[in-house]
Scaffold this active site. Structure first.
Site, PDB file in Angstrom:
ATOM      1  N   HIS A   1       0.697  -1.073   0.058  1.00 28.83           N
ATOM      2  CA  HIS A   1      -0.024   0.140  -0.226  1.00 28.83           C
ATOM      3  C   HIS A   1       1.016   1.422  -0.143  1.00 28.83           C
ATOM      4  O   HIS A   1       0.922   2.016   0.999  1.00 28.83           O
ATOM      5  CB  HIS A   1      -1.054  -0.034   1.139  1.00 28.83           C
ATOM      6  CG  HIS A   1      -2.036  -0.948   1.087  1.00 28.83           C
ATOM      7  ND1 HIS A   1      -2.682  -1.612   2.164  1.00 28.83           N
ATOM      8  CD2 HIS A   1      -2.973  -1.475  -0.128  1.00 28.83           C
ATOM      9  CE1 HIS A   1      -3.798  -2.436   1.647  1.00 28.83           C
ATOM     10  NE2 HIS A   1      -3.933  -2.197   0.341  1.00 28.83           N
TER      11      HIS A   1
ATOM     12  N   GLU B   1      -5.544  -8.602   3.872  1.00 31.38           N
ATOM     13  CA  GLU B   1      -4.994  -9.557   4.654  1.00 31.38           C
ATOM     14  C   GLU B   1      -6.068 -10.260   5.386  1.00 31.38           C
ATOM     15  O   GLU B   1      -6.005 -11.517   5.544  1.00 31.38           O
ATOM     16  CB  GLU B   1      -4.012  -8.988   5.880  1.00 31.38           C
ATOM     17  CG  GLU B   1      -3.356  -9.925   6.827  1.00 31.38           C
ATOM     18  CD  GLU B   1      -2.718  -9.280   7.721  1.00 31.38           C
ATOM     19  OE1 GLU B   1      -2.628  -9.980   8.974  1.00 31.38           O
ATOM     20  OE2 GLU B   1      -2.088  -8.153   7.869  1.00 31.38           O
TER      21      GLU B   1
ATOM     22  N   ASN C   1      -2.002  -0.384   8.563  1.00 28.78           N
ATOM     23  CA  ASN C   1      -0.964  -0.171   9.571  1.00 28.78           C
ATOM     24  C   ASN C   1      -0.740   1.369   9.614  1.00 28.78           C
ATOM     25  O   ASN C   1      -0.535   1.902  10.771  1.00 28.78           O
ATOM     26  CB  ASN C   1       0.095  -0.979   9.709  1.00 28.78           C
ATOM     27  CG  ASN C   1       1.248  -0.578   8.323  1.00 28.78           C
ATOM     28  OD1 ASN C   1       1.950   0.301   8.522  1.00 28.78           O
ATOM     29  ND2 ASN C   1       1.085  -1.372   7.270  1.00 28.78           N
TER      30      ASN C   1
END
Length: 668
Positions: free
Chosen positions: A41, A126, A226
């Site tokens: 990403h 994920e 994240n």
């Protein structure tokens, strides 16, 4: 002037670094690459890969026959692997090892009948990949509120065991809140800590820096989970801005700030972080070279230091499997430490030696720049440190311990403190010709008697020297307290024709054959065997000759004393013929006590040859006619019993005659 600080753990994590290197490595080989979704990403990196020939596809159906498909670090469900296999294309699996671990957990637990709860963003690739390994026997929850709702409404009726995992980039603060919702001490609930330690560290570092800063800049892709989590964490403590690169700084209206903190998501290359840091430090909106073209692969490559074969490096363990440990070196290379380079002990697994998060010293064995890998050895570092201790142990005569690992030509080997120690067969302490295999996997004590000089760190040891020293020490202790009559418990060490040697604890004494039994024996093995435990007493000591005579027979077991207490002259007993001579026969009365039947006492008539009347093994009735206590001789007689019978018969005849005569007298 503002102080600009970058969080220590900002930037590429191991999984992203590995995936990026795999793609660039294939592109350098002119491979036709298709990534199943954006490899990471970060749009800048993705655009550069596309410019170099990589193609982004959304489904396996889009693959061309000549393309190599790359599974990105987020991982995919099981059905995707099946589709690729059916398609027949070459595949590179860049799934992060930490994500692969979650796949394995949920697949195994699903097969065992568990219901899987997944903490994460259900739209994130994920999480979608994790779901694809659960056989639809799962539920995704985004926070503690959804988890609490599940337990209140669904858990009681579920009638299944629960396995709970989390997305590797899940917010650690929210995860802590979720743990508080889960019922305590429920044996049907298994919780796995699957948040990547790099994520944990990155979020902790970012929170700490945010608490110390006036503003925070979080650098990373808009769709990076994240990075978004980092933004959420930092926003708790100060004003926080989320940017993808330094170009976005120009559109921000940043307030005056004394302390500026910068962190970045796991998909953010180091050069982008550096660029943001430089512009903020110099208080510039645009870098001077903004129009220059950037070679992203080169920029990523140059953001890491170089390493060389033979160099000593430090690394952080980021993953451990059954065959190796994977290490972050802070370079462009992914470090691998094979099991053989972790330890010499074949019984150990990598997880027995290192754990995720450990910082370890390593030596570079081989560097492969093309593949971006480095083979490393922990064993070589341990060997050097251990070698120095081995040298010291030799100089000081220190007794060391180790487990015998192998039997080799003319000896055995073991590894102590990373150093291979060879012990020749003659120094193992075993008798000559003994099987060395009996020492295999056994813990032994030894001293070092020789160390090698130069490159190879090797040593020679001696078990025998330790045993000899212990034996001498035991002898000294023995002689300090030994005295005639003292009782010891020892093991029979060896047998000879004249007696048995007994180990009294480091020193041997001998029990003469005559002391083993009250009866005559031809060999000690008739009474004892090697390894038997005996209670013995000291009969005699010769300190000068270092000789110890031992007794084993006990007075209360003396057959002669037993005989005297139970028999006397005149008793009639049964006896077994044990030997025959020209002058008579010896017969055993009790075990260990024989009596002599003289040839004249065998019958009531003359016997020319004893063998004509008696045979060894015959059991006969005899009368004890004499006991010589001084010479311990017993005379027994068969004839005496025959004479008694004759006398009895004669008396019977007389009585019968008298009885017959009485009526005749009456008639007169």
């Amino acid at each position: 002037m503002s102080k600009v600080t970058v969080a220590k753990s900002a930037g590429f994590c191991f999984g992203v670094d590995r995936a990026v290197k795999m793609v660039y490595g294939e592109l350098e080989k002119n491979t036709n690459v298709a990534t199943l979704g954006p490899i990471i990403h970060n749009q800048d990196v993705v655009n550069d890969m596309k410019a170099k020939g990589a193609r982004i596809i959304e489904s396996v159906d889009e693959l061309s026959p000549d393309e190599t498909v790359v599974i990105r670090s987020h991982g995919v469900g099981r059905e995707i692997y099946d589709q690729i296999q059916a398609k027949g294309n070459r595949m590179l699996d860049a799934t992060c090892p930490f994500v692969s671990r979650i796949h394995k957990i949920v697949a195994e637990k699903s097969a065992e009948g568990y219901f899987i709860l997944i903490a994460g963003d259900r739209d994130h690739p994920e999480v979608q990949g994790i779901v694809g390994h659960c056989d639809e026997n799962c539920m995704v929850f985004k926070d503690n509120f959804e988890l609490k709702d599940f337990f209140e409404k669904n858990y009681k009726n579920l009638q299944k065991k629960l396995a709970i995992v989390a997305q590797t980039t899940y917010n650690i603060v929210v995860w802590g809140e979720c743990l508080n919702v889960i019922p305590k001490d429920d044996p049907n609930i298994v919780i796995y800590d699957t948040i990547c330690n790099a994520t944990d560290t990155r979020q902790s570092d970012a929170a700490k820096l945010a608490r110390e800063s006036d503003i925070m800049l979080v650098v990373g892709g808009r769709h990076s989970s994240n990075t978004v989590k980092l933004y959420e964490v930092c926003s708790r403590y100060c004003k926080t801005y989320h940017i993808e690169n330094s170009d976005e700084l120009r559109s921000l209206k940043l307030p005056n700030a004394k302390n500026i903190g910068i962190t970045a998501g796991a998909s953010t290359p180091a050069y982008i972080i550096k660029e943001v840091q430089t512009k903020m430090a110099e208080n510039e909106i645009l870098a001077a070279n903004q129009d220059e073209d950037i070679d992203f692969a080169q920029a990523i490559d140059e953001s890491f230091k170089k390493i060389h074969t033979g160099e000593k490096v430090k690394g952080i363990v980021i993953a451990v499997n059954n065959t190796e440990a994977i290490v972050d070196l802070g370079t462009k290379h992914t470090g691998y430490v094979a099991l053989d380079d972790l330890t010499d002990d074949p019984s150990k697994k990598p997880s027995d030696i290192v754990s995720v998060g450990d910082e370890i010293d390593l030596v570079v064995i081989k560097v492969n720049d093309a593949e971006g890998t480095a083979a490393l050895s922990k064993k070589k570092v341990d060997e050097q440190a251990g070698y120095e201790k081995i040298v010291q142990a030799k100089e000081e005569g220190t007794v060391l311990e180790g487990v015998v690992q192998s039997v080799v030509n003319k000896g055995i080997t073991l590894t102590v403190m990373g150093v291979r120690v060879f012990i020749p067969a003659s120094l193992t302490g075993l008798p000559r010709g003994a099987e060395l295999e009996q020492l295999l996997k056994k813990k032994v004590e030894f001293i070092v008697i020789e160390v090698s000089e130069g490159g190879r760190k090797r040593a020679v040891g001696s078990i025998k020297a330790v045993q000899s020293a212990k034996k001498e020490e035991a002898k000294a202790r023995f002689w300090e307290t030994a005295e005639v009559g003292k009782t010891y418990t020892g093991k029979v060490k060896s047998l000879t024709s004249f007696g048995a040697f007994v180990d009294l604890g480091g020193i041997d004494g001998m029990v003469h054959i005559s002391e083993l039994s009250w009866k005559r024996i031809k060999h000690p093995s008739e009474v004892v065997n090697v390894g038997d435990t005996l209670e013995v007493y000291i009969k005699d000591l010769d300190r000068e000759a270092n000789r110890i005579s031992l007794g084993f027979k006990k007075a209360e077991d003396n057959p002669w004393e037993i005989f005297k207490s139970q028999y006397q002259v005149g008793d009639v007993v049964k006896a077994t013929i044990v030997s025959i001579t020209s002058f008579g026969a010896f017969a055993q009365i009790i075990d260990g006590v024989d009596g002599l039947i003289h040839i004249s006492q065998i019958a009531d008539q003359k016997v020319e040859n004893v063998k004509d009347v008696l045979t060894v093994g015959d059991v006969v009735d005899v009368k004890i006619i004499d006991i010589d206590e001084e010479s311990k001789r017993i005379s027994i007689s068969m004839r005496a019993l025959l004479e008694n019978e004759n006398e009895d018969e004669a008396e019977a005849d007389e009585e019968e005659a008298e009885t017959e005569a009485a009526p005749a007298e009456d008639a007169e």
